[in-house]
Every structure is written in C-alpha cells, then in structure tokens.
Write an enzyme that holds these catalytic residues in place. Structure first.
Site, mmCIF file in Angstrom:
data_model
loop_
_atom_site.group_PDB
_atom_site.id
_atom_site.type_symbol
_atom_site.label_atom_id
_atom_site.label_comp_id
_atom_site.label_asym_id
_atom_site.label_seq_id
_atom_site.Cartn_x
_atom_site.Cartn_y
_atom_site.Cartn_z
ATOM 1 N N LYS A 107 0.842 -1.202 0.000
ATOM 2 C CA LYS A 107 0.000 0.000 0.000
ATOM 3 C C LYS A 107 0.877 1.253 0.000
ATOM 4 O O LYS A 107 1.923 1.300 0.660
ATOM 5 C CB LYS A 107 -0.915 -0.022 1.226
ATOM 6 C CG LYS A 107 -1.939 1.106 1.277
ATOM 7 C CD LYS A 107 -2.840 0.956 2.493
ATOM 8 C CE LYS A 107 -3.874 2.067 2.589
ATOM 9 N NZ LYS A 107 -4.745 1.912 3.777
ATOM 10 N N SER A 183 -9.484 1.982 2.896
ATOM 11 C CA SER A 183 -8.644 2.776 2.021
ATOM 12 C C SER A 183 -7.644 1.937 1.244
ATOM 13 O O SER A 183 -7.008 2.419 0.328
ATOM 14 C CB SER A 183 -7.891 3.820 2.863
ATOM 15 O OG SER A 183 -7.028 3.168 3.807
ATOM 16 N N SER A 207 -9.892 -0.691 6.959
ATOM 17 C CA SER A 207 -9.236 -0.637 5.652
ATOM 18 C C SER A 207 -8.388 -1.826 5.243
ATOM 19 O O SER A 207 -7.858 -1.850 4.140
ATOM 20 C CB SER A 207 -8.405 0.646 5.543
ATOM 21 O OG SER A 207 -9.238 1.769 5.650
#
Length: 513
Positions: A107, A183, A207
């Site tokens: 990420k 997210s 997330s």
C-alpha cells in the site's frame, strides 16, 4: 562420418538449448492465477519456473489488466533484478527463505526505499524514502520482492472507496462499476486480480478487512501492538494497524509470521513481548472448528442487513455447524450500545506532523496547513483535511484523554465487556458479516455506504479481527465473514478461519477481460 555428425549434432543441441533457456526466461508461460506461496516454492524446487520468470509474468499481467482496475501506482523497476539475484542465491545455497521470490504489493502509505510513498496525496507525490519501514525490511529479508505499490484512499481517509490525487479511483475487479472499499482498495483489487501474490494494507477502522471482504480476500487486522507501524503514514495512530491481505489464510499467516515483532520505534509493540509464537503456521489446522464455540453477534448482523448478505451470513452459520463448531446464536455484550460510543479521536494532525518531521524532512511541508495549501484533486479528501485541521482529541468529548488500547479507560472497558462475555460462554470467537451490505456503486460511494461492521469493535478494543470470503451476492459481488478474538488470540483465529476457508472454498478469482 557418424562421429562427426554426432559431435555436430551435440554442439547444435547445446547451442539451441542455451538459446532456449535464455528465451524461456522471457517467454515461459506461467499460470499465475491463485498461486500460493507454497505453490511457488514447490515450482522453484521442481525447477518448473524461477523467480525472474514469475515476476516477469506478474509484470505482464499488471500491464494487461491494471489499466482497467487502476490499482497500481508504481511498478518497482528493480523487481526483475532482485528476482534474478534471489534465483542465483537459491542455485548457490539450495535454501529458500520464508518468502523467497514471492511478489509483494505494498500500500502506498508504507515507506519503501527508492519507491514513492505518497499516501495518495499531492503533498507527498515527490517523497521517496531513503529506508524501508521496519516491516518492509523484515519482508525483504525474508525474500519477498516488492513488485509494485498500490493505490489507496488519499491519506487513508475513506473506508468507502479508494480515490487518490496521485492515481485516481480504483475499481472492483469483480464488477468494475463498484467500489473495492477503502482505504486499501488498491491492494485489495490487485491481489484479488492476481497482480501479485501477497499484499499489505493498513486498517484504522476498516481498511484491511473492508477491501478484503469486497474483493473475496483474507484480511488480518491483528492485535494492536503485535505488528510495528513505524515509517507508515498515519491516520489515527492509536487505531492504525498494518497487515496481510491475501487470497488464502495460509499465505496471510506466513506474512504475519514475518512481520510480527517488537520495534523500538513503535512503543506499542512492547506489549507483544511473550505473545508472539515463532511459528504461526502450526495453527493451520483443517479441523480447528471441531469442538470450537462460536458466538453470533446479532447486534451487528441484524442491523438492517441487505437480504442477500443476511442469507449468506445465515448460510455461514450452518457451515460452521457442519464443520464441527458449536454455534451460540446469539450472544449479548452488556451495555454494548453505550460502550461503542465516544471511541474515536482526531489525532491526524499530531500523527501526520510527526511523520513529516521524522521521515519527510521538508521545510515547506511541516503542518496539516501546509498539506491543505498544496491541495488535493479529491473533494472527499479536501473536506477531511479541513475537518481534521479543525479538531483534536476525542470527537464527542474532547476533555477525555485519547490514549492507547491498553490505557484508555473507554477502550479498556469496551474490550473487557466483550472478553468477559466470551469467557462466561467459553467462546473461541465471535462472528458477524464484515459488511451488512454489498459494495456500493462507484458513482454512489457515499450515498450507498452502508453496513460497515469493521469500524465498531476491534479498532477501539485492540482485539484481532480476521475476515474471510463468505460467498457472493448478485452482480458477482463478494462478501466477507469476520471472526473477532481475544487480545493476542491470532493462533486461535488462524485455526478457525483456515478451517472455515478449507471447508467452504468460497473464494474464486474475478473474470478479467
């Protein structure tokens, strides 16, 4: 004549064999769909393919499919070089490291040496860390290859969708008209679509588990304190967790085994001392559900669920029973509705400004006001920046201190109520749908944001919560089943989720075109 002919034939064969080996590195066809760490290591041992060939195949797949998904922000230009070095190491030593040659997608809020870490923002679009985050260093030492970084909701603000100023909006690979959640939606979409083998996400409230649920993945939100968060762009550090997002419980467990551990730069990890087994894979038992006691938290599952999710959840309870669990339907947490209130704290200013000072070290980027001045392409992110600039402390009662999961009185009280109930009923875990609703359409991500159960318990109590695939609703949209455990009960949750996964086999790959 025969001797000369045979010699010539031998020389020609050697020449073409050499050419063939060189050519095969570029052209060898590898079916990478749903490959696991074990599959890959067996192939390395059997010489079916090597790491360089595998990475090259993943890179080709990213090139072919990511234009549709928009899940990847940057591909690592060193990936093939690293793979080749790992191949040479294996030839030399005959030893595979725990994640030797395994392509990893990270990420875009986790520091990676030499690759941008932007958190999806314009303010950090030129920030390239000089060092890996603590957990990245551990993964690289274990042999993982960072093949790419993934798109995310800007500053990790949105659990609903994954839109950034640097890369735009990520789509769900199962139905591109729908969100992959946020997210960590870029990691979710890319791992689901087989653009990498294993992935990392971060989870402040939802997330890891939200995108895993929306993308038919396994997502581990571990106990707060088990895994370091240093050198990761924070949202609310008191809640933030980093963890695996994978296609199988086994792969997620192998990632967790590498990243768990005490980091002096993350003081919360001191609480994990003595609570981290050296071998998590020993808990991967197909019969772990036999004799287990699973509580059903209808307080969450019956909170206005979508009919199809409700049906999948009730089916999962039948499956748990058939796999040997005693399903206690339902369980009540005393004073639950009151305890869940007044848990969130606005710590973004303090946390992000500390990150900027410690890692970015840019004189023109020191405060949240500096971030706001740089701007954003996302209306949602702009609103959240302004909101977080205006607030500090607890959202609902600012006079009450905002502390960590081990010392905050409201957090401790919430956790004790849950664990005391679990103890009284001798429960191994509590289950509920990760979301009570299917993924929302991208163009209605706010209006149709409904049923997010991941935000309610574990981010505040600090308890581990794992999501695994529970099946699909209409329009080919995945759903997830969440298992909540006691603090540091990862071994128990690994066994239960693995047993459920192996007994149901709900995951299937998206049909990419």
């Amino acid at each position: 004549m025969n001797f000369k002919f045979n010699c010539c034939l031998l020389l020609i064969s050697i020449f073409f064999l050499g050419c063939s080996d060189e050519k095969s590195i570029k052209e060898k066809e590898i079916n990478i769909e749903e490959l696991t760490i074990s599959d890959i290591h067996k192939s390395y041992q059997d010489k079916t393919f090597n790491s360089e060939q595998l990475v090259n195949t993943y890179l080709e797949r990213i090139e072919n499919f990511d234009s549709t998904l928009n899940a990847i922000t940057v591909v690592n230009p060193q990936a093939l070089k690293i793979a080749k070095e790992l191949d040479e190491e294996y030839k030399r030593t005959g030893i595979l490291r725990p994640l030797h040659g395994i392509p990893l997608i990270v990420k875009d809020n986790i520091n990676t040496e030499g690759l941008p870490t932007t958190a999806g923002s314009l303010a950090l679009q030129n920030y390239i860390p000089e060092k890996d985050a603590f957990i990245i260093k551990k993964l690289v030492e274990a042999g993982a290859i960072i093949i790419a970084k993934s798109n995310m909701a800007e500053w990790a603000f949105s659990p609903m969708h994954s839109e950034s100023s640097t890369a735009g909006t990520t789509k769900n690979p199962y139905n591109t008209n729908y969100v992959p959640a946020g997210s960590s939606g870029g990691t979710g979409a890319s791992i689901a679509a087989n653009l990498g083998t294993i992935g990392l996400g971060t989870d402040t409230g939802n997330s890891i588990r939200g995108p895993s649920s929306h993308n038919a993945l396994v997502g581990f939100r571990t106990t707060l304190g088990l895994v370091s968060r240093s050198a990761i762009v924070p949202l609310y550090l008191r809640n933030d967790v980093v963890g695996p997002m994978c296609r199988s419980v086994e792969d997620a467990t192998k990632v967790l085994e590498v990243i768990a551990g005490i980091d002096p730069k993350d003081p919360l990890t001191k609480y994990s001392e003595g609570n981290t087994p050296t071998d998590y894979t020993q808990f991967l038992k197909k019969d772990a559900l036999k004799g287990s006691r699973i509580g059903v938290l209808r307080t969450l599952s019956d909170d206005n669920p979508h009919p199809e999710i409700n049906q999948l959840f009730n089916n999962s309870l039948v499956q748990l029973d058939s796999l040997g669990a005693s399903v206690i339907d339902s369980v009540i947490v005393p004073d639950f509705q009151n305890l869940r209130q007044n848990q969130w704290c606005a710590t973004f200013r303090e946390n992000v400004e500390t990150f900027l000072s410690d890692y970015v070290k840019n004189d023109s980027l020191k405060t949240i006001e500096d971030i706001i001045e740089v701007g954003s392409k996302s209306n949602f992110a702009r609103e959240r920046l302004v909101r977080n600039a205006a607030h500090t402390g607890r959202w609902e009662e600012s006079k009450m201190p905002c502390l960590d999961a081990y010392t905050d009185i409201r957090r401790v009280a919430f956790r004790e109520a849950i664990e005391n109930m679990m103890d009284s009923l001798q429960l191994d875990a509590i289950v509920y749908p990760s979301w009570n609703n299917p993924p929302a359409p991208i163009n209605q991500f706010q209006e149709e944001y409904k049923g997010d159960n991941s935000q309610i318990i574990s981010p505040h109590t600090g308890q581990p919560a794992f999501t695994v695939p529970m099946g699909f609703t209409s329009k080919n949209l995945p759903a997830g089943l969440q298992f909540l455990g006691r603090m540091y009960d990862e071994p128990v949750l690994i066994g239960l989720t693995y047993s459920y996964e192996q007994g149901t086999k709900h995951r299937k790959a998206p049909d990419l075109k």
